[in-house]
Write a protein that holds these residues in place. Structure first.
Motif, mmCIF file in Angstrom:
data_model
loop_
_atom_site.group_PDB
_atom_site.id
_atom_site.type_symbol
_atom_site.label_atom_id
_atom_site.label_comp_id
_atom_site.label_asym_id
_atom_site.label_seq_id
_atom_site.Cartn_x
_atom_site.Cartn_y
_atom_site.Cartn_z
ATOM 1 N N UNK A 38 -58.259 -14.519 -46.551
ATOM 2 C CA UNK A 38 -58.953 -14.649 -47.844
ATOM 3 C C UNK A 38 -60.441 -14.867 -47.634
ATOM 4 N N UNK A 39 -60.773 -15.755 -46.715
ATOM 5 C CA UNK A 39 -62.172 -16.098 -46.467
ATOM 6 C C UNK A 39 -62.967 -14.918 -45.909
ATOM 7 N N UNK A 40 -62.327 -14.095 -45.093
ATOM 8 C CA UNK A 40 -63.010 -12.960 -44.469
ATOM 9 C C UNK A 40 -62.808 -11.652 -45.220
ATOM 10 N N UNK A 41 -62.164 -11.720 -46.377
ATOM 11 C CA UNK A 41 -61.866 -10.521 -47.166
ATOM 12 C C UNK A 41 -63.119 -9.691 -47.436
ATOM 13 N N UNK A 51 -55.331 -2.650 -50.030
ATOM 14 C CA UNK A 51 -54.207 -2.850 -49.118
ATOM 15 C C UNK A 51 -54.203 -4.273 -48.560
ATOM 16 N N UNK A 52 -55.352 -4.747 -48.144
ATOM 17 C CA UNK A 52 -55.439 -6.105 -47.597
ATOM 18 C C UNK A 52 -55.139 -7.136 -48.678
ATOM 19 N N UNK A 53 -55.642 -6.933 -49.878
ATOM 20 C CA UNK A 53 -55.391 -7.883 -50.973
ATOM 21 C C UNK A 53 -53.890 -7.987 -51.250
ATOM 22 N N UNK A 54 -53.189 -6.866 -51.276
ATOM 23 C CA UNK A 54 -51.746 -6.901 -51.494
ATOM 24 C C UNK A 54 -51.030 -7.621 -50.348
ATOM 25 N N UNK A 55 -51.510 -7.419 -49.124
ATOM 26 C CA UNK A 55 -50.913 -8.103 -47.971
ATOM 27 C C UNK A 55 -51.137 -9.613 -48.070
ATOM 28 N N UNK A 65 -47.448 -20.014 -50.940
ATOM 29 C CA UNK A 65 -48.817 -20.262 -51.397
ATOM 30 C C UNK A 65 -49.035 -19.632 -52.768
ATOM 31 N N UNK A 66 -49.965 -20.162 -53.519
ATOM 32 C CA UNK A 66 -50.349 -19.616 -54.816
ATOM 33 C C UNK A 66 -51.788 -19.115 -54.694
ATOM 34 N N UNK A 67 -51.940 -17.842 -54.449
ATOM 35 C CA UNK A 67 -53.268 -17.245 -54.288
ATOM 36 C C UNK A 67 -53.870 -17.016 -55.672
ATOM 37 N N UNK A 68 -55.019 -17.620 -55.936
ATOM 38 C CA UNK A 68 -55.656 -17.536 -57.244
ATOM 39 C C UNK A 68 -57.022 -16.833 -57.218
ATOM 40 N N UNK A 69 -57.441 -16.350 -56.070
ATOM 41 C CA UNK A 69 -58.758 -15.723 -55.966
ATOM 42 C C UNK A 69 -58.857 -14.536 -56.921
ATOM 43 N N UNK A 70 -59.802 -14.570 -57.865
ATOM 44 C CA UNK A 70 -59.963 -13.439 -58.773
ATOM 45 C C UNK A 70 -60.264 -12.139 -58.022
ATOM 46 N N UNK A 71 -60.996 -12.216 -56.936
ATOM 47 C CA UNK A 71 -61.330 -11.016 -56.156
ATOM 48 C C UNK A 71 -60.078 -10.418 -55.533
ATOM 49 N N UNK A 72 -59.260 -11.250 -54.922
ATOM 50 C CA UNK A 72 -58.015 -10.776 -54.293
ATOM 51 C C UNK A 72 -57.111 -10.178 -55.375
ATOM 52 N N UNK A 73 -56.952 -10.871 -56.479
ATOM 53 C CA UNK A 73 -56.092 -10.382 -57.558
ATOM 54 C C UNK A 73 -56.605 -9.063 -58.132
#
Length: 78
Positions: A38-41, A51-55, A65-73
Motif C-alpha cells: 500500500x505504501x509503495x503503491x 492489478x496491484x490494487x486488486x491484489x 485486513x480492512x483496506x480503506x485507501x481511496x486510491x487503492x479502492x
C-alpha cells in the motif's frame, strides 16, 4: 516471517504471493507486507496499478485486513 525479507526468503516465495507475480514485485506473505505494498503503491507503473490494487485487496481480505485507501479502492474498480 520477519517484516523484511532477505534475498533467500524472497526467492523462496511462490509467484502467487506477489502482487505483480510476472515481475515478482510487491511480495505479500503477511499483513506487514500488504501495508508495505500500500505504501509503495504510488511507485507502481500506471498500467499495472489496477492489478496491484486488486491484489492488495485480495491479500488484505485473506489476512483479515480492512483496506480503506481511496486510491487503492479507485484503481481496484478500474
Amino acid at each position: 516471517m520477519s517484516e523484511i525479507l532477505d534475498t533467500a526468503e524472497r526467492n523462496a516465495l511462490p509467484d502467487s504471493l506477489y502482487g505483480l507475480p510476472e515481475r515478482r514485485e510487491y511480495p505479500m506473505p503477511d499483513e506487514a507486507h500488504v501495508r508495505a505494498a500500500e505504501a509503495y503503491f504510488r511507485y507502481c507503473p500506471e498500467e499495472l496499478k489496477p492489478k496491484l490494487a486488486r491484489a492488495i485487496l485480495r491479500f488484505g481480505k485473506e489476512y483479515g485486513m480492512d483496506i480503506q485507501s481511496p486510491t487503492i479502492l479507485h484503481y481496484a474498480a478500474l
